[in-house]
Design a protein around this motif. Structure first.
Motif, PDB file in Angstrom:
ATOM      1  N   LYS A  36      37.773  21.632  24.187  1.00 13.92           N
ATOM      2  CA  LYS A  36      38.234  20.388  23.576  1.00 13.92           C
ATOM      3  C   LYS A  36      37.187  19.281  23.727  1.00 13.92           C
ATOM      4  CE  LYS A  36      43.187  21.205  24.403  1.00 13.92           C
ATOM      5  NZ  LYS A  36      43.552  21.497  23.016  1.00 13.92           N
ATOM      6  N   ALA A  37      36.536  19.227  24.886  1.00 10.68           N
ATOM      7  CA  ALA A  37      35.560  18.173  25.135  1.00 10.68           C
ATOM      8  C   ALA A  37      34.366  18.302  24.194  1.00 10.68           C
ATOM      9  CB  ALA A  37      35.102  18.208  26.590  1.00 10.68           C
ATOM     10  N   VAL A  38      33.962  19.527  23.910  1.00 15.14           N
ATOM     11  CA  VAL A  38      32.830  19.748  23.012  1.00 15.14           C
ATOM     12  C   VAL A  38      33.208  19.367  21.583  1.00 15.14           C
ATOM     13  CG1 VAL A  38      31.206  21.458  22.130  1.00 15.14           C
ATOM     14  CG2 VAL A  38      31.945  21.563  24.524  1.00 15.14           C
ATOM     15  N   TRP A 173      45.209  22.784  28.550  1.00 14.64           N
ATOM     16  CA  TRP A 173      43.951  22.018  28.572  1.00 14.64           C
ATOM     17  C   TRP A 173      42.812  22.746  27.857  1.00 14.64           C
ATOM     18  CZ3 TRP A 173      40.368  25.159  30.564  1.00 14.64           C
ATOM     19  CH2 TRP A 173      40.752  26.092  31.526  1.00 14.64           C
ATOM     20  N   ALA A 174      42.992  24.032  27.571  1.00 15.69           N
ATOM     21  CA  ALA A 174      41.891  24.855  27.056  1.00 15.69           C
ATOM     22  C   ALA A 174      41.647  24.630  25.572  1.00 15.69           C
ATOM     23  CB  ALA A 174      42.182  26.337  27.308  1.00 15.69           C
ATOM     24  N   GLY A 175      40.415  24.843  25.142  1.00 15.44           N
ATOM     25  CA  GLY A 175      40.111  24.842  23.725  1.00 15.44           C
ATOM     26  C   GLY A 175      40.822  26.001  23.051  1.00 15.44           C
ATOM     27  N   LEU A 176      41.320  25.773  21.832  1.00 12.96           N
ATOM     28  CA  LEU A 176      42.067  26.814  21.113  1.00 12.96           C
ATOM     29  C   LEU A 176      41.573  26.912  19.678  1.00 12.96           C
ATOM     30  CD1 LEU A 176      44.388  28.896  20.930  1.00 12.96           C
ATOM     31  CD2 LEU A 176      45.891  26.990  20.304  1.00 12.96           C
ATOM     32  N   GLU A 177      41.226  28.119  19.289  1.00 14.79           N
ATOM     33  CA  GLU A 177      40.808  28.409  17.914  1.00 14.79           C
ATOM     34  C   GLU A 177      41.779  29.409  17.305  1.00 14.79           C
ATOM     35  OE1 GLU A 177      36.931  30.510  15.716  1.00 14.79           O
ATOM     36  OE2 GLU A 177      36.696  29.540  17.668  1.00 14.79           O
ATOM     37  N   THR A 178      42.094  29.217  16.044  1.00 13.30           N
ATOM     38  CA  THR A 178      42.912  30.165  15.310  1.00 13.30           C
ATOM     39  C   THR A 178      42.124  30.624  14.096  1.00 13.30           C
ATOM     40  OG1 THR A 178      45.150  30.547  14.447  1.00 13.30           O
ATOM     41  CG2 THR A 178      44.090  28.480  13.826  1.00 13.30           C
ATOM     42  N   GLU A 179      42.581  31.660  13.442  1.00 13.27           N
ATOM     43  CA  GLU A 179      41.790  32.209  12.340  1.00 13.27           C
ATOM     44  C   GLU A 179      42.690  32.709  11.220  1.00 13.27           C
ATOM     45  OE1 GLU A 179      38.361  35.636  11.662  1.00 13.27           O
ATOM     46  OE2 GLU A 179      38.417  34.471  13.510  1.00 13.27           O
ATOM     47  N   VAL A 180      42.250  32.456   9.986  1.00 12.55           N
ATOM     48  CA  VAL A 180      42.947  32.973   8.815  1.00 12.55           C
ATOM     49  C   VAL A 180      41.915  33.628   7.918  1.00 12.55           C
ATOM     50  CG1 VAL A 180      42.798  30.722   7.634  1.00 12.55           C
ATOM     51  CG2 VAL A 180      44.479  32.398   6.890  1.00 12.55           C
ATOM     52  N   TYR A 389      40.281  16.537  33.011  1.00  8.55           N
ATOM     53  CA  TYR A 389      39.742  17.662  32.239  1.00  8.55           C
ATOM     54  C   TYR A 389      40.608  17.965  31.019  1.00  8.55           C
ATOM     55  CZ  TYR A 389      43.472  19.814  34.914  1.00  8.55           C
ATOM     56  OH  TYR A 389      44.698  20.082  35.477  1.00  8.55           O
ATOM     57  N   ASP A 390      41.848  17.471  31.010  1.00  6.00           N
ATOM     58  CA  ASP A 390      42.805  17.787  29.941  1.00  6.00           C
ATOM     59  C   ASP A 390      42.831  16.659  28.920  1.00  6.00           C
ATOM     60  OD1 ASP A 390      44.852  18.578  28.318  1.00  6.00           O
ATOM     61  OD2 ASP A 390      46.377  18.680  29.892  1.00  6.00           O
ATOM     62  N   LEU A 391      42.176  16.876  27.780  1.00  6.91           N
ATOM     63  CA  LEU A 391      42.099  15.843  26.755  1.00  6.91           C
ATOM     64  C   LEU A 391      43.301  15.835  25.828  1.00  6.91           C
ATOM     65  CD1 LEU A 391      38.311  16.007  25.829  1.00  6.91           C
ATOM     66  CD2 LEU A 391      39.476  14.567  27.507  1.00  6.91           C
ATOM     67  N   GLY A 392      44.185  16.790  25.993  1.00  3.92           N
ATOM     68  CA  GLY A 392      45.386  16.815  25.169  1.00  3.92           C
ATOM     69  C   GLY A 392      45.094  17.208  23.730  1.00  3.92           C
ATOM     70  N   PRO A 393      46.132  17.300  22.900  1.00  2.00           N
ATOM     71  CA  PRO A 393      45.950  17.705  21.502  1.00  2.00           C
ATOM     72  C   PRO A 393      45.446  16.564  20.634  1.00  2.00           C
ATOM     73  CG  PRO A 393      48.267  17.289  21.926  1.00  2.00           C
ATOM     74  CD  PRO A 393      47.563  17.134  23.246  1.00  2.00           C
ATOM     75  N   LYS A 394      44.788  16.910  19.538  1.00  2.00           N
ATOM     76  CA  LYS A 394      44.365  15.915  18.549  1.00  2.00           C
ATOM     77  C   LYS A 394      45.500  15.578  17.594  1.00  2.00           C
ATOM     78  CE  LYS A 394      41.007  18.494  17.071  1.00  2.00           C
ATOM     79  NZ  LYS A 394      39.865  19.011  16.286  1.00  2.00           N
ATOM     80  N   ALA A 395      46.432  16.511  17.423  1.00  2.00           N
ATOM     81  CA  ALA A 395      47.486  16.370  16.426  1.00  2.00           C
ATOM     82  C   ALA A 395      48.837  16.119  17.093  1.00  2.00           C
ATOM     83  CB  ALA A 395      47.550  17.636  15.564  1.00  2.00           C
ATOM     84  N   THR A 396      49.806  15.752  16.280  1.00  2.00           N
ATOM     85  CA  THR A 396      51.192  15.642  16.718  1.00  2.00           C
ATOM     86  C   THR A 396      52.049  16.508  15.805  1.00  2.00           C
ATOM     87  OG1 THR A 396      51.540  13.720  15.298  1.00  2.00           O
ATOM     88  CG2 THR A 396      50.909  13.299  17.591  1.00  2.00           C
ATOM     89  N   ARG A 397      53.248  16.786  16.235  1.00  2.00           N
ATOM     90  CA  ARG A 397      54.138  17.621  15.419  1.00  2.00           C
ATOM     91  C   ARG A 397      54.649  16.828  14.230  1.00  2.00           C
ATOM     92  NH1 ARG A 397      58.828  20.254  18.626  1.00  2.00           N
ATOM     93  NH2 ARG A 397      57.440  22.037  18.908  1.00  2.00           N
ATOM     94  N   ILE A 398      54.368  17.343  13.047  1.00  2.00           N
ATOM     95  CA  ILE A 398      54.868  16.698  11.836  1.00  2.00           C
ATOM     96  C   ILE A 398      55.716  17.653  11.000  1.00  2.00           C
ATOM     97  CG2 ILE A 398      53.005  15.000  11.706  1.00  2.00           C
ATOM     98  CD1 ILE A 398      51.578  16.742   9.706  1.00  2.00           C
TER      99      ILE A 398
END
Length: 428
Positions: A36-38, A173-180, A389-398
């Motif tokens: 997330k920090a990167v 807290w970890a970076g998360l990637e998804t793929e389509v 270390y935990d930057l939290g999510p960039k998004a919110t639930r919409i």
């Protein structure tokens, strides 16, 4: 922008390292951070992406870290499941890569923030989901700070459902990637509809990925088509995803020239660009063009540069081994595992030139193509501003959770517009 001040570096060391990293390396001076920090650093600079260097060997990791320090850039060191999973073709793997990164950062005095990413943790069926429930926790126990849950091989509904099922195993807290869309070149390219289906369904379930990877016309390994990355397609998908604040992860940059990669950085929302095969070839001393593709001679064999990479004697041994196994082209990647120790036993001058070649290539990408220079202080600023270390999510639930139950997901998937392309093994 100047380098991170000593005081800020000390503060970042005290608050910016995730708990698994602190536990494993309590006395370390390596600023290993969440993915997330990167990502946040690239967004803060704007129109910037950094390398996610696939560390297929220790010397590739060494060169990439030195380049990041020279460019004052935050970077990602990663390994994919095919490269470093339980059945791997590299000596570097999910369970030792953080250890190697930490050791090298301390040895070399690397002070830029570095995330350690599990790329392409592939899910191809229910058995893989069951195995993942055991494996993923062990990978974070081993120091990983980011992961790509890749169920793109599955139909859209199964991809989404697998991603939801495995998310509790990933630290918040970890970076998360998804793929389509599997990464398979011009076949079965991703659509905005497919990407929206995945991201909306994740959002409804309280899952906010930092990155999404697409099949946008590129391929893993050696590019065999003129197709390459489709910038307009990528931009259209990223534009459609704008309300969900997810960055792009560009896979398979080998096979695309610098101008096209600059367009990806400047015209899309991409912050992470994977480079694997080019770094492997460069470290071995194989000639590589501006596209990151290995050069071939008249007989279709790789062209080894004189006085570069492994010694001529070891290269001859590698060629003979590959010939005996029937390995050609992209299958040369399988030489990594049987030859890692032989490479590490090469004379110091040989090892240094291997790492230096990687450093030069990666530095050029970071400084002159990806616009990643001076992003290290931006990552540190994000950590210090958060105080954690935990930057939290960039998004919110919409999205409305009631509209994205398993039954609703299966029903919605029937109307998704997409083309998976031909079946096959498209692992990295």
């Amino acid at each position: 922008m100047s380098s991170v001040s000593k005081a800020d570096f000390e503060k970042a060391l005290s608050v910016g390292r995730p708990p698994n990293v602190v536990k494993l390396f309590p006395n370390s001076r390596a600023l290993i951070v969440s993915g997330k920090a990167v990502d946040r650093a690239m967004l803060a600079k704007g129109k910037a992406m950094t390398i996610a260097a696939n560390g297929r060997s220790r010397l590739v990791i060494r060169g990439a870290l030195l380049a990041a320090q020279k460019a004052n850039a935050a970077i990602i060191i990663e390994i994919a499941k095919s490269e470093g999973g339980a059945s791997a073709y590299c000596a570097v793997n999910y369970w030792n890569i953080a250890l190697l990164v930490d050791q090298l950062m301390n040895e070399l005095g690397i002070t830029v923030p570095v995330a350690v990413h599990a790329d392409h943790y592939g899910i191809k069926g229910d058995k893989d989901v069951t195995k993942a429930q055991v494996e993923i926790p062990t990978m974070f126990e081993a120091g990983l700070t980011s992961i790509a849950i890749d169920a793109s091989h599955l139909p859209d509904d199964k991809n989404l459902l697998a991603s939801i099922a495995l998310n509790p195993l990933v630290p918040k807290w970890a970076g998360l990637e998804t793929e389509v869309g599997e990464i398979k070149g011009k076949e079965g390219m991703s659509t905005p509809d497919e990407a929206l289906f995945l991201i909306r369904g994740l959002n409804a379930n309280g899952i906010f990925p930092d990155w999404i990877a697409l099949n946008n016309g590129t391929a893993h390994g050696i590019q065999t088509s003129e197709q390459g990355i489709q910038v307009d397609l990528t931009k259209s998908i990223h534009d459609a995803l704008a309300p969900y604040n997810v960055s792009g992860a560009q896979h398979g940059t080998s096979g695309n020239n610098s101008d096209r990669l600059r367009e990806i950085a400047s015209l899309t929302n991409t912050t992470k660009a994977n480079v694997a095969t080019a770094l492997q070839m460069i470290s071995w001393g194989v000639e590589v063009d501006d596209y990151g593709n290995a050069a071939l001679d008249a007989d279709g064999n790789f062209k080894k540069l004189a006085g570069a990479g492994v010694s001529d004697e070891l290269w001859a041994e590698m060629l003979a081994y590959a010939a005996d196994k029937g390995w050609k082209g992209g299958n040369f990647k399988s030489l990594n595992l049987p030859f890692e120790n032989k490479i590490l036993s090469q004379p110091l001058a040989v090892r240094q030139r291997m790492a230096q070649a990687v450093e030069d290539f990666v530095y050029n990408l970071l400084a002159n193509v990806f616009n990643a220079t001076d992003t290290a202080p931006l990552a540190v600023e994000a950590l210090l501003r958060a105080g954690t270390y935990d930057l939290g999510p960039k998004a919110t639930r919409i999205e409305e959770p009631a509209q994205w139950t398993p039954a609703a997901i299966e029903q919605k998937a029937k109307s998704v517009v997409g083309n998976k392309g031909p079946a096959g093994n498209f692992d990295d």
